[in-house]
Scaffold this active site. Structure first.
Site, PDB file in Angstrom:
ATOM      1  N   HIS A  34       0.854  -1.195   0.000  1.00 13.77           N
ATOM      2  CA  HIS A  34       0.000   0.000   0.000  1.00 13.77           C
ATOM      3  C   HIS A  34       0.883   1.234   0.000  1.00 13.77           C
ATOM      4  CE1 HIS A  34      -3.402  -2.613   1.757  1.00 13.77           C
ATOM      5  NE2 HIS A  34      -3.561  -2.456   0.447  1.00 13.77           N
TER       6      HIS A  34
ATOM      7  N   ARG B 233      -3.150   4.869  -2.282  1.00 12.02           N
ATOM      8  CA  ARG B 233      -3.033   3.528  -1.684  1.00 12.02           C
ATOM      9  C   ARG B 233      -2.715   2.429  -2.714  1.00 12.02           C
ATOM     10  NH1 ARG B 233      -5.732   0.082   2.408  1.00 12.02           N
ATOM     11  NH2 ARG B 233      -6.622  -1.754   1.433  1.00 12.02           N
TER      12      ARG B 233
ATOM     13  N   SER C 206       0.831  -0.483   7.561  1.00 12.02           N
ATOM     14  CA  SER C 206       0.482   0.338   8.709  1.00 12.02           C
ATOM     15  C   SER C 206      -0.989   0.734   8.518  1.00 12.02           C
ATOM     16  CB  SER C 206       1.367   1.576   8.805  1.00 12.02           C
ATOM     17  OG  SER C 206       1.048   2.518   7.811  1.00 12.02           O
ATOM     18  N   TYR C 207      -1.705   1.070   9.552  1.00 12.37           N
ATOM     19  CA  TYR C 207      -1.298   1.194  10.923  1.00 12.37           C
ATOM     20  C   TYR C 207      -2.341   0.536  11.805  1.00 12.37           C
ATOM     21  CZ  TYR C 207      -4.903   4.840  10.697  1.00 12.37           C
ATOM     22  OH  TYR C 207      -6.081   5.506  10.486  1.00 12.37           O
TER      23      TYR C 207
ATOM     24  N   TYR D 259     -11.695  -6.091   9.775  1.00 11.35           N
ATOM     25  CA  TYR D 259     -12.821  -6.279   8.858  1.00 11.35           C
ATOM     26  C   TYR D 259     -12.458  -7.428   7.927  1.00 11.35           C
ATOM     27  CZ  TYR D 259      -9.402  -3.224   6.642  1.00 11.35           C
ATOM     28  OH  TYR D 259      -8.220  -2.674   6.212  1.00 11.35           O
TER      29      TYR D 259
ATOM     30  N   GLU E 258       0.594  -4.838  10.997  1.00 15.16           N
ATOM     31  CA  GLU E 258       0.176  -3.429  10.929  1.00 15.16           C
ATOM     32  C   GLU E 258       1.029  -2.678  11.950  1.00 15.16           C
ATOM     33  OE1 GLU E 258      -1.914  -2.143   8.831  1.00 15.16           O
ATOM     34  OE2 GLU E 258      -3.487  -3.589   8.329  1.00 15.16           O
TER      35      GLU E 258
HETATM   36  O1  0X9 Z   1      -6.931  -3.570   4.286  1.00 15.18           O
HETATM   37  C1  0X9 Z   1      -5.810  -4.076   4.245  1.00 15.18           C
HETATM   38  O2  0X9 Z   1      -5.333  -4.563   3.232  1.00 15.18           O
HETATM   39  C2  0X9 Z   1      -4.975  -4.100   5.515  1.00 15.18           C
HETATM   40  N1  0X9 Z   1      -5.108  -2.892   6.251  1.00 15.18           N
HETATM   41  S1  0X9 Z   1      -4.431  -1.534   5.702  1.00 15.18           S
HETATM   42  O3  0X9 Z   1      -4.868  -0.426   6.528  1.00 15.18           O
HETATM   43  N2  0X9 Z   1      -2.867  -1.646   5.864  1.00 15.18           N
HETATM   44  O4  0X9 Z   1      -4.768  -1.367   4.337  1.00 15.18           O
HETATM   45  C3  0X9 Z   1      -5.457  -5.200   6.422  1.00 15.18           C
HETATM   46  C4  0X9 Z   1      -5.676  -6.510   5.776  1.00 15.18           C
HETATM   47  C5  0X9 Z   1      -5.822  -7.549   6.839  1.00 15.18           C
HETATM   48  N3  0X9 Z   1      -6.890  -8.416   6.581  1.00 15.18           N
HETATM   49  C6  0X9 Z   1      -8.135  -8.150   6.988  1.00 15.18           C
HETATM   50  N4  0X9 Z   1      -8.466  -7.091   7.652  1.00 15.18           N
HETATM   51  N5  0X9 Z   1      -9.050  -9.033   6.693  1.00 15.18           N
HETATM   52 ZN    ZN Z   2      -1.809  -1.762   4.109  1.00 10.79          ZN
END
Ligand code: 0X9
Ligand code: ZN
Length: 561
Positions: free
Chosen positions: A185, A243, A327-328, A380, A403
């Site tokens: 990202h 992103r 992050s984060y 999520y 993260e």
């Molecule tokens: O959304 C993402 O890809 C990750 N968070 S971020 O803020 N760095 O973009 C987290 C992905 C982890 N997996 C789940 N949340 N299911």
């Molecule tokens: Zn990320």
């Protein structure tokens, strides 16, 4: 009717294209932080995230569950109406950042502003060129320790550079290894900075720390410090909050006009429940089919050159640990993240205990606390993630997504972590990753080495020991091109660029499959299981069955048959 058609044509002509060639200013953008206290608030925030919202919002932390912090930025023109709306609904919020542009400016240390430094610095956020020059410098200085591998090109023709530390200069598909990537990202700048910090710890530690040297000789690290080079550069030069990658714009009609948006979220583009969406909220899975959304999953799994290059490399050289830096929110995330309460078989026996051990080591450095669990349970649901694919499809034993700082508490600046935190984050994260590395060495290299030293029995391939995966499925993976070993002045390593079609069979056996006759295995016991673990520091997790297998191979004097 005519008028409508005319209007449609005029409006379509004014195609809304996301990007301009002017740098995006975030002057007076606000960061609004909400802790949804009930289902009604959560539903409202989800509607803003998933459906057409009247406001210009960017969700840094999307809504997931009651009590899960939501961070969103709002454009100055929409701020007062959004705030009115929140107040009218009785939703408590704080304005965590009043002027995002100011926060962006104070992300860099004062020294950086006063005297813009030249060249790479481990305590700074560097450009892609500076990072790549530093990799080349390290390679020139230590040609036998470091190998640079060009694994592919991005949409904008930037090179994806993997640095291999240790394990000799050739690429060995059977050697146990550790994969670390960062910057999937674009806006998560602390991730590439931390990957570079860890690279330096490895390089310097190799000379000063004999244990680390022994480890790196047998378990090399493969580090991809910037997995999304186009996005990273775009975030540095045009839009700090970008992103996705920079896939050329895709256009679609939206009401009265055509919208064209660039970029795919690479962490939704891996082939693990790719594009699968959960109900009742179609994009609650954090994976969107709308090319304008920040979590756009792309037109197909691995449609993007960046994710495809990583897949091809990892299928050819499957590691024992896969770690992806983001992050984060200070979370150590374990597969699976595509669905709540979904876990790999060894979640409780291996993945989680090691994550807890690693985060304890991390906390011991500066007192920083991490939560441990799956992304779906803690944050999520999100399908198509790289660490889920690494565990679920590639069967990498230890797969994690980290993260990094800050936590999403009252005062954190989210993605805008001040430069002065790079070194502390690097130190604490390295302590944690060292725990994972020690475990990989203990499980996948040390026993093998002891077996070799004792000359009894003959060296046994680890994959035959059934330690590569836990599934009984047979998967066949195709790697399309060999990676290129990059030549530098000091090391005239042969350049290998072939476009041959090779097929790598991902060996996946059950943990039962070993080379000793099962009847022998059944009767082997360790004399003192606890001291065995302590003495040889193998199997820090002390899985009894696994230790028993190893006894026969590596530690005969300690075993009773
Ligand atoms: O959304 C993402 O890809 C990750 N968070 S971020 O803020 N760095 O973009 C987290 C992905 C982890 N997996 C789940 N949340 N299911
Ligand atoms: Zn990320």
């Amino acid at each position: 009717m005519r008028l409508a058609l005319y209007l449609l044509t005029v409006l379509s002509a004014a195609v809304a294209i996301q990007s301009t060639d002017k740098q995006h200013s975030y002057r007076n953008f606000k960061l609004i932080r909400i802790n949804p206290e009930n289902d009604a608030t959560l539903a409202y925030l989800k509607s803003l995230y998933e459906e057409e919202s009247p406001y210009t919002l960017d969700f840094w932390q999307p809504p997931s569950h009651v009590g899960g912090v939501v961070d969103m930025t709002v454009a100055p023109s929409d701020a007062s109406s959004l705030i009115r709306d929140l107040s009218a609904r009785g939703i408590h919020y704080i304005v965590a950042i009043h002027d995002l542009q100011k926060a962006i400016e104070s992300e860099r240390s004062l020294a950086s502003w006063a005297h813009p430094p030249k060249g790479f610095g481990y305590e700074r956020y560097n450009s892609l060129d500076e990072i790549y020059n530093e990799l080349k410098r390290l390679k020139r200085e230590r040609p036998s320790l470091i190998t640079l591998i060009d694994i592919g090109q991005t949409h904008e023709n930037r090179t994806m550079l993997v640095v291999k530390i240790g394990g000799g200069q050739s690429l060995d598909e059977d050697a146990p290894s550790i994969w670390l990537d960062a910057g999937i990202h674009a806006r998560e700048w602390i991730a590439p900075a931390t990957a570079m910090f860890i690279l330096r710890e490895l390089v310097e530690g190799y000379e000063t720390d004999p244990k680390l040297q022994a480890m790196l000789d047998h378990v090399p690290f493969y580090i991809l410090p910037v997995m999304n080079p186009d996005g990273y550069e775009h975030s540095r030069t045009m839009d700090r909050m970008w992103r996705k990658n920079r896939r050329p714009a895709e256009c679609h009609n939206k009401e009265w006009h055509t919208v064209c948006c660039r970029g795919v979220d690479l962490n939704r583009n891996f082939d693990w429940y790719w594009a699968v969406q959960q109900h009742p909220y179609p994009s609650a899975s954090g994976s969107s089919s709308d090319s304008c959304h920040d979590t756009y999953h792309g037109p197909a799994a691995f449609s993007e050159p960046e994710s495809a290059a990583v897949r091809d490399f990892l299928e050819a050289y499957p590691p024992k640990a896969f770690i992806s830096l983001h992050s984060y929110s200070q979370m150590w995330l374990i597969p699976f993240g595509h669905r709540r309460r979904s876990y790999p078989n060894d979640y409780s026996s291996a993945l989680r205990p090691l994550a807890i051990k690693a985060t304890k080591a991390l906390e011991a450095v500066h007192g920083t606390k991490y939560q441990v669990g799956t992304g779906a349970d803690l944050m999520y649901e999100a399908s198509g993630g790289s660490h889920d694919w690494a565990k679920g499809a590639l069967k990498v034993p230890f797969s994690y997504l980290i993260e990094l700082r800050p936590r999403n508490t009252l005062f954190g600046n989210g993605f805008l972590l001040p430069e002065r935190e790079i070194v502390p984050v690097g130190n604490e994260t390295w302590a944690a990753i060292r725990v994972v590395a020690d475990e990989v060495f203990s499980q996948f290299a040390q026993p093998f080495l002891r077996g070799k030293a004792d000359k009894k029995p003959e060296p046994i391939s680890l994959s035959k020991m059934g330690l590569r995966g836990t599934s009984t499925e047979q998967t066949t993976a195709t790697s399309r091109s060999e990676p290129t070993v990059v030549e530098t002045e000091a090391s005239k390593t042969t350049v290998t660029t072939t476009q041959t079609e090779t097929t790598t069979k991902a060996i996946s056996t059950t943990t039962e499959e070993i080379t000793v006759a099962p009847s022998t295995l059944a009767t082997v016991t360790c004399e003192d299981y606890g001291s065995y673990c302590r003495l040889w520091k193998v199997f820090n997790l002390c899985d009894r069955r696994a230790v028993q297998k190893l006894c026969t191979l590596t530690c005969n004097p300690q075993c009773r048959v």
